[in-house]
Design a protein around this motif. Sequence first.
Motif, short mmCIF file in Angstrom:
data_model
loop_
_atom_site.label_atom_id
_atom_site.label_comp_id
_atom_site.label_asym_id
_atom_site.label_seq_id
_atom_site.Cartn_x
_atom_site.Cartn_y
_atom_site.Cartn_z
N HIS B 47 38.98 43.31 50.48
CA HIS B 47 38.28 42.99 49.25
C HIS B 47 36.81 43.37 49.34
CE1 HIS B 47 41.94 40.69 48.38
NE2 HIS B 47 41.56 40.74 47.13
N ALA B 50 36.58 47.14 49.00
CA ALA B 50 36.82 47.60 47.63
C ALA B 50 35.75 47.12 46.66
CB ALA B 50 38.19 47.14 47.16
N GLY B 51 34.83 46.28 47.14
CA GLY B 51 33.74 45.83 46.28
C GLY B 51 34.06 44.59 45.48
N LEU B 52 35.14 43.91 45.81
CA LEU B 52 35.47 42.68 45.08
C LEU B 52 34.72 41.49 45.61
CD1 LEU B 52 39.33 42.94 44.57
CD2 LEU B 52 37.54 43.11 42.87
N VAL B 53 34.37 41.56 46.90
CA VAL B 53 33.63 40.47 47.53
C VAL B 53 32.36 41.08 48.12
CG1 VAL B 53 33.65 38.77 49.39
CG2 VAL B 53 35.73 39.19 48.07
N HIS B 67 38.65 54.93 43.64
CA HIS B 67 39.60 54.16 44.42
C HIS B 67 40.54 53.37 43.51
CE1 HIS B 67 36.58 50.59 44.62
NE2 HIS B 67 37.36 50.47 43.58
N MET B 69 43.60 49.92 43.95
CA MET B 69 44.02 48.88 44.87
C MET B 69 45.38 48.36 44.45
SD MET B 69 41.73 45.76 46.23
CE MET B 69 42.16 44.84 47.68
N PHE B 71 47.74 45.13 45.11
CA PHE B 71 47.63 43.78 45.65
C PHE B 71 48.98 43.26 46.13
CE2 PHE B 71 44.28 44.38 42.57
CZ PHE B 71 43.16 43.84 43.19
N ARG B 75 50.16 41.81 39.86
CA ARG B 75 49.00 41.64 38.98
C ARG B 75 49.08 42.51 37.74
NH1 ARG B 75 43.79 40.05 42.67
NH2 ARG B 75 44.96 38.70 44.04
N LEU B 76 50.22 42.42 37.04
CA LEU B 76 50.37 43.11 35.77
C LEU B 76 49.96 42.16 34.66
CD1 LEU B 76 53.88 44.65 36.40
CD2 LEU B 76 51.68 45.77 36.69
N PHE B 88 46.25 51.17 31.89
CA PHE B 88 45.02 50.36 31.78
C PHE B 88 43.79 51.05 32.38
CE2 PHE B 88 42.44 46.70 33.39
CZ PHE B 88 41.95 46.33 32.16
N PRO B 89 43.89 51.62 33.61
CA PRO B 89 42.72 52.31 34.15
C PRO B 89 42.29 53.49 33.30
CG PRO B 89 44.35 51.95 35.87
CD PRO B 89 45.01 51.61 34.57
N ARG B 91 42.62 53.67 30.05
CA ARG B 91 41.97 53.13 28.87
C ARG B 91 40.52 52.78 29.20
NH1 ARG B 91 44.23 47.70 26.45
NH2 ARG B 91 42.64 47.31 24.88
N LEU B 92 40.31 52.25 30.41
CA LEU B 92 38.96 51.89 30.81
C LEU B 92 38.10 53.14 31.01
CD1 LEU B 92 39.59 49.02 33.35
CD2 LEU B 92 38.51 48.85 31.12
N ARG B 137 50.24 52.22 38.48
CA ARG B 137 48.91 51.98 37.93
C ARG B 137 47.82 52.47 38.89
NH1 ARG B 137 47.90 45.97 36.84
NH2 ARG B 137 47.92 45.93 39.10
#
Lengths: 272, 249
Positions: B47, B50-53, B67, B69, B71, B75-76, B88-89, B91-92, B137
Motif C-alpha cells: 500500500h 502504491a501510494g495508498l499509505v 500502475h 492494483m 486487492f 473490490r468491485l 472505471f479506470p 472513465r477516470l 480492471r
Amino acid sequence: MSLLSACLDRLARLGRFLWSAWAGLAGLALIGALWQAGHEAYGDFILTAPLDTLAAAARLLREGRAQELLALTTARALAGFGLCTLIGTLFGVVAGYSPATLRLSRPILTLLLGVPPIAWIVLAMIWFGPSDLTVAVTILISATPVVFVGAVEGVVTRDRGLDDMARVVGAGPLRRFLFVSARQISAQLFPALILALGSAFKVAIMAELLANAGGIGGALARARAMLDIAEALAWVSLAVAALIAVEYVLIRPVRAELERWREAAAPWGVKR
Amino acid sequence: MSLLELNRIGHAFFGRTVLEGITLGVARQEIVALVGPSGSGKSTLAHIAAGLVEPREGRIARNYLRHAMIFQEPRLMPWATAAGNIGFPLRLSRAPRRMRRQMIADAALRAGLLPEDLGKYPSELSGGMRQRAAIARALVTDPDFIYFDEPFTALDVALKRRMQDLVIEAAASARFAALFITHDLLEAIRISHRILVLDAGGRGIAGERLPPGSPGTRDEAAIFALRQHYLTADPLFAHIHDIDERLRP
C-alpha cells in the motif's frame, strides 16, 4: 441496440412494479373493510362510510377549491422537503467525513429531535406569522435530522476498500466522492428521504391547522369546527393521496434507477 | 533503472513500528514476489509503494508510467456491471467512449471473462469471476506495473492455479512488472522471477532467492520440490509460517 435493451429492461421493471400493485390494493381493501366495519358499529356521525368519504372527496375535488388547497399544501410540503433534503444531506455528508463535526452535531440532533414539532410551530408562528415560511421552517426543523442521520450513515458505512481502489486508479478526492461514495451514500439516504417526505406532509398540515395558514390544514380546521366528519376524512384521504403521488412520482423512480443492481442481486422468483 | 525503488521505508501504526528500513527494487518486466509471515507488514508495504499509505520515513521512486492494483477482495462496485467496473479506470482517465468498449472487451477476454458476463452485476458473478473482473480492471489501462496484494488467498486451490496461470500469461504478453504480495510459497515460486522474504518483525528484507527458470516454464514437480527444499533446508524461510494473529497492524 443497447438503448433498446435498456428501454425494454425499464419497461419490464415498470410492468413488474404495476403488477405488484395488486398486493398494495389488497392491503388497501383490508383497511377499507375495517373502516366499513367501524362505520357499521359506530354509525355515520363517528365514522363516515368509506364510500361516502370517497364521494365527499370527489365532490371537493370537483367543486374547485380543493385542487387549489391541495396544490398549496403540496407546494409547501415540497418546499420544506427540498430545503431539508439540501441542508440535511449537505451537513450529513460533511459530518460523516469529519468526526469532530459529527461529535459536535450529536447533541444538537438530540435537542432537535427532543423538541416536539408543535413547539416549533408555535415559535415559527410568533416569528413569521401565518405564512408559507412558518410551514417551511417547521418542516425543516422536524425533518432535517432524519436526512442528516441518513447521510451520516451513508458516509460512515461506505466501503473504504472501494475508496482505495479508486485512489489507485488515479481518482482525486472529488471524483472519489462523485463516482464511488455518492452512490453508497444514496443507498442509505433514500429511506431517510422517504421518511422525511412523509413527515413533511404531516407537519405541513399540522402547521397549517395550528397557524391557520390555509391549505388542507385550514380546511381540516373548518371541517372540525363544523363537526363535518365526512369532509374531514375526505381531506385526510386527499392529503394521503397527494403524499403517495409525490412519493411514487418523485422519489421511487430515482431510487429504482439507482438501485437496479439490487434487483439483479435478488434471487429469482418473487421480487420484493 | 528500476521501475520501482523503495529506499529505507519505515512505517508505524499508532506508535508501533511495523516496517523499518525496507529497501527493494523491481526491474522492468520483472515479477517480484514478497513473502513473509502473517502480520509482518507485507500488505502495508504494497500500500505504501502504491501510494495508498504515506510512509513515515524513506523514499519511493516510481519510474513506471501507470500502475494498477489487484486487492485480496475483488473490490468491485456493486452498482456497476462487470463492464462498468472494468471500464472505471478508463472513465477516470477520460478515454473516449467509443474506444472504451473495445478496450473493456479486450481486457475481459484476457482475464477470461466471456462477453455475456460483461452485462452482469457483481452479485450475479461467482467469486472467481469477480476476481477475473478485478484482474481485467487492472489490465484495461495497459499498466506497466501492477501491485498484487494477496489477490488469490480467498479462492480455492484449482481456481487459484488458474488465476496464477492467467497472471503469468498476461505478464508475458503485456510485459508489465509486478510486486506480488503473498504468503503462499508455492504461488511465489510459480509466478515470480525473484522472491524476497520480509523479516518477521518487518525490519528490512531478510533475503532473496532466485528460483531457476522463468515463470510459466517451471514444471510442477520442480516447483513443489523447491518449496519443500525452501521450507525444510533453507534458514531464510524458517519463520515464514509463524503466525501471531494478535499482532495485526
